[in-house]
Motif scaffolding. Structure first.
Motif, PDB file in Angstrom:
ATOM      1  N   TYR A   1     108.427 101.049  -2.520  1.00  0.00           N
ATOM      2  CA  TYR A   1     107.223 100.589  -2.918  1.00  0.00           C
ATOM      3  C   TYR A   1     106.698  99.162  -2.601  1.00  0.00           C
ATOM      4  O   TYR A   1     107.759  98.310  -3.393  1.00  0.00           O
ATOM      5  CB  TYR A   1     106.604 101.103  -4.200  1.00  0.00           C
ATOM      6  CG  TYR A   1     106.233 102.443  -4.209  1.00  0.00           C
ATOM      7  CD1 TYR A   1     106.113 103.346  -3.061  1.00  0.00           C
ATOM      8  CD2 TYR A   1     106.088 103.223  -5.557  1.00  0.00           C
ATOM      9  CE1 TYR A   1     105.839 104.714  -3.235  1.00  0.00           C
ATOM     10  CE2 TYR A   1     105.688 104.518  -5.543  1.00  0.00           C
ATOM     11  CZ  TYR A   1     105.633 105.233  -4.413  1.00  0.00           C
ATOM     12  OH  TYR A   1     105.300 106.642  -4.568  1.00  0.00           O
ATOM     13  N   LYS A   2     105.825  98.677  -2.034  1.00  0.00           N
ATOM     14  CA  LYS A   2     105.279  97.373  -2.359  1.00  0.00           C
ATOM     15  C   LYS A   2     103.987  97.448  -3.217  1.00  0.00           C
ATOM     16  O   LYS A   2     103.749  98.772  -3.630  1.00  0.00           O
ATOM     17  CB  LYS A   2     105.115  96.594  -0.967  1.00  0.00           C
ATOM     18  CG  LYS A   2     106.295  96.086  -0.369  1.00  0.00           C
ATOM     19  CD  LYS A   2     106.270  95.300   0.828  1.00  0.00           C
ATOM     20  CE  LYS A   2     105.523  95.813   1.886  1.00  0.00           C
ATOM     21  NZ  LYS A   2     105.417  95.044   3.142  1.00  0.00           N
ATOM     22  N   GLU A   3     103.116  96.722  -3.323  1.00  0.00           N
ATOM     23  CA  GLU A   3     101.980  96.637  -3.873  1.00  0.00           C
ATOM     24  C   GLU A   3     100.868  97.787  -3.395  1.00  0.00           C
ATOM     25  O   GLU A   3     100.232  98.672  -4.262  1.00  0.00           O
ATOM     26  CB  GLU A   3     101.051  95.281  -3.976  1.00  0.00           C
ATOM     27  CG  GLU A   3     101.441  94.262  -4.796  1.00  0.00           C
ATOM     28  CD  GLU A   3     102.622  93.520  -4.328  1.00  0.00           C
ATOM     29  OE1 GLU A   3     103.021  92.695  -5.156  1.00  0.00           O
ATOM     30  OE2 GLU A   3     103.065  93.727  -3.303  1.00  0.00           O
ATOM     31  N   GLU A   4     100.887  97.910  -1.990  1.00  0.00           N
ATOM     32  CA  GLU A   4      99.824  98.621  -1.594  1.00  0.00           C
ATOM     33  C   GLU A   4     100.410 100.261  -1.667  1.00  0.00           C
ATOM     34  O   GLU A   4      99.493 101.309  -1.948  1.00  0.00           O
ATOM     35  CB  GLU A   4      99.630  98.610  -0.050  1.00  0.00           C
ATOM     36  CG  GLU A   4      98.314  97.617   0.096  1.00  0.00           C
ATOM     37  CD  GLU A   4      97.326  98.145  -0.528  1.00  0.00           C
ATOM     38  OE1 GLU A   4      96.430  98.769  -0.046  1.00  0.00           O
ATOM     39  OE2 GLU A   4      96.975  97.825  -1.813  1.00  0.00           O
ATOM     40  N   GLU A   5     101.689 100.535  -1.596  1.00  0.00           N
ATOM     41  CA  GLU A   5     102.238 101.893  -1.545  1.00  0.00           C
ATOM     42  C   GLU A   5     101.996 102.237  -2.767  1.00  0.00           C
ATOM     43  O   GLU A   5     101.941 103.299  -3.172  1.00  0.00           O
ATOM     44  CB  GLU A   5     103.631 101.805  -0.998  1.00  0.00           C
ATOM     45  CG  GLU A   5     103.802 101.705   0.367  1.00  0.00           C
ATOM     46  CD  GLU A   5     103.596 100.134   0.845  1.00  0.00           C
ATOM     47  OE1 GLU A   5     104.096  99.627   2.139  1.00  0.00           O
ATOM     48  OE2 GLU A   5     103.656  99.216  -0.068  1.00  0.00           O
ATOM     49  N   SER A   6     102.620 101.580  -3.882  1.00  0.00           N
ATOM     50  CA  SER A   6     102.425 101.968  -5.210  1.00  0.00           C
ATOM     51  C   SER A   6     101.069 102.167  -5.886  1.00  0.00           C
ATOM     52  O   SER A   6     100.679 103.059  -6.446  1.00  0.00           O
ATOM     53  CB  SER A   6     103.037 100.820  -6.312  1.00  0.00           C
ATOM     54  OG  SER A   6     102.500  99.400  -6.193  1.00  0.00           O
TER      55      SER A   6
END
Length: 423
Positions: A252-257
Motif C-alpha cells: 500500500y501507498k496512499e491511494e491503495e490504502s
C-alpha cells in the motif's frame, strides 16, 4: 508519499511539463538589477487545477513579472531528483520551488536555496510547528505553504455497534482490529507500508508515538537506538505477525490504502486528511459511517509526522525580490483559503482553522489542527534522501518479519552512522 497533499493528490501528475518553459526564467549569473523580473515556479503536478487560476491572478496584476508553472512527475523521489539535477547543474531555470518539508535541510545544506529574511513574512500567523520545517541551522530557508498530519480513520458504525470508542493507544487499536474487524469481514489496520517515502513516515510516526526519534540536533546525533524505536517497530511487526495488519498492506501507498478504506475493507486506516473528503463523497461505501481522530500512541495519543510543503527560492534565481513577493502572495490569507477550498490542501495559516464556514465544509479541520500542533517533522539531515532510504530498507525487513526490532535498531544505527560519516 503524496508529498504535498502529504505528503496530497492535488499536486501529483504523471507527465513532465518542461518543454517550452526555459525561456521564462533568466539565465544564471546572479540577481538582475533590483532582483525583479519573470519567475519560473516548479512543483509536482496539480491534479485539482487550483494553481493556474492563482498564477493567472498574479500575472494579471504583475504583467512585467509573470510566473510560469513547471510541473514535475507524480513520484516524490523523481520530483526531488529532477529539482536537484537542475539546481546542481548551475542552471537558472527554476526560481521558486515547492518542496517537501523534509527536503528543506538537504537543499539548504547544499547551498541550492537562498536564506530568507524572517521579517518579510507573517510567520507568527502560521501554525507553530510548520515554521520549524522551513529552517536549517537557525536560518529561514523557505516559507511554509501547505501542512499535513496523519489521522486515524475508523468505522464509526462498527465501533458504535460494539459499544467501543476510537482507540487512543496501540493496545486498544490492536485489540479492536484483532477482534471487531473479523466479525464484520474486514481487515484490521493499514497504513502505507510499501518501501517508499510513505514507509519512512509510518515508521517515524511509530517511533515518535512511543516517545523516541531517529535523529537529533539537525541530523548530527543518531538517536534511534532506544526502547521507543524498538517498540515502534514491534507494534507494526506484531500486527503483521498476528494478522490484524493484512499482508496486502505491504503493497500500500496512499491511494491503495485509501481505496481499501473507502471500499469498506478496513476497520482502521492511517492516512492524510484528503481521505476524509473522498470517504464521505459519492461512490464511497463508508460515507456517513466513519470518523477520524488523532493517531494513537504507545501509552496515549500518538505523534504524527508533520507533512506538507515549503516554498523556497533558488540560490541561482536572478529575481529574488520578485520571488519573495510571490512567496508572500502564496501564503496570503486569500490564497491560503483557496489552497484549502479549491486545492483540498491543508493551509498553514492558523486563523483558517477557526473559520466557522471552513470548519462546516471541512469537518476534519479541528482534528487536523490538533494533530498538526503535536506533530514532529521527519528527521532533519543534510543527507535526508539517504536517511530515508535506510529507514525504508530496515523497515521493509522488519515488516516482512525477516529481522527483529532489536536487530533492526542495531542495523539502522550502523547505517545512519555510515551516512553521517560519509562525504
Amino acid at each position: 508519499m503524496r508529498w504535498i497533499r502529504a505528503v496530497g493528490r492535488g499536486v501529483l501528475v504523471a507527465a513532465v511539463v518542461l518543454a517550452g518553459h526555459a525561456g521564462a526564467a533568466a539565465p544564471p549569473g546572479g540577481p538582475s538589477a533590483g532582483g525583479r523580473g519573470p519567475l519560473t515556479f516548479v512543483t509536482a503536478g496539480d491534479l485539482t487545477h487550483y494553481l493556474r487560476p492563482l498564477l493567472d491572478d498574479w500575472n494579471r496584476e504583475r504583467p512585467a513579472e509573470p510566473v510560469t508553472l513547471v510541473e514535475l512527475p507524480d513520484s516524490a523521489d523523481e520530483t526531488r531528483a529532477q529539482m536537484l539535477s537542475e539546481l546542481r547543474s548551475g542552471g537558472g531555470r527554476f526560481d521558486v520551488l515547492n518542496i517537501d518539508v523534509a527536503w528543506t535541510s538537504e537543499f539548504a545544506a547544499a547551498g541550492l536555496i537562498a536564506p530568507l529574511a524572517r521579517d518579510r513574512f507573517a510567520l507568527d500567523a502560521f501554525l507553530r510547528p510548520v515554521v520549524d520545517t522551513a529552517t536549517f541551522e537557525g536560518r529561514l530557508y523557505a516559507v511554509p505553504y501547505v501542512t499535513n498530519a496523519g489521522l486515524l480513520y475508523y468505522r464509526a458504525d462498527i465501533l458504535g455497534a460494539a459499544g467501543e470508542k476510537p482507540p487512543r493507544t496501540w493496545s486498544e487499536l490492536a485489540r479492536q482490529a484483532r477482534t471487531l474487524a473479523p466479525r464484520s469481514g474486514l481487515d484490521g489496520y493499514a497504513g502505507q507500508f510499501l518501501p517508499y517515502e510513505g514507509l519512512t513516515v509510518n515508521l517515524t510516526e511509530a517511533i515518535q508515538s512511543a516517545g523516541g526519534t531517529v535523529l537529533r540536533d539537525e541530523g548530527t546525533r543518531i538517536a534511534v537506538d532506544s526502547d521507543a524505536a524498538r517498540a515502534g517497530f514491534a507494534f507494526l511487526a506484531d500486527g503483521l505477525r498476528e494478522g490484524w495488519i493484512p499482508q496486502e498492506a505491504l503493497r500500500y501507498k496512499e491511494e491503495e490504502s485509501r481505496a481499501a478504506f473507502v471500499e469498506g475493507r478496513l476497520l482502521f486506516l492511517r492516512n492524510w486528511p484528503y481521505v476524509y473528503t473522498d470517504a464521505d463523497g459519492p461512490g464511497s461505501k463508508v460515507a456517513g459511517r466513519f470518523g477520524a481522530v488523532p493517531l494513537p500512541g504507545a501509552h496515549g495519543p500518538g505523534t504524527s509526522v508533520l507533512g506538507g510543503s515549503n516554498l523556497a527560492v533558488s540560490a541561482r534565481s536572478r529575481h529574488p525580490a520578485t520571488a519573495a513577493d510571490f512567496l508572500a502572495y502564496l501564503t496570503s490569507e486569500r490564497v491560503q483559503r483557496q489552497v484549502l477550498t479549491k486545492g483540498a490542501l491543508p493551509p498553514v495559516l492558523a486563523s483558517l482553522y477557526d473559520d466557522p464556514g471552513l470548519v462546516a465544509s471541512h469537518p476534519y479541520l479541528t482534528i487536523l489542527r490538533e494533530s498538526v500542533l503535536s506533530a514532529v517533522p521527519r528527521p532533519k539531515s543534510p543527507r535526508y534522501g539517504q536517511v530515508s532510504l535506510a529507514v525504508q530498507a530496515v523497515g521493509q525487513d522488519v515488516l516482512a518479519l525477516r529481522e527483529s526490532p532489536e536487530e533492526a535498531v542495531r542495523r539502522l544505527t550502523r547505517e545512519l552512522g555510515d551516512i553521517s560519516g560519509g562525504g
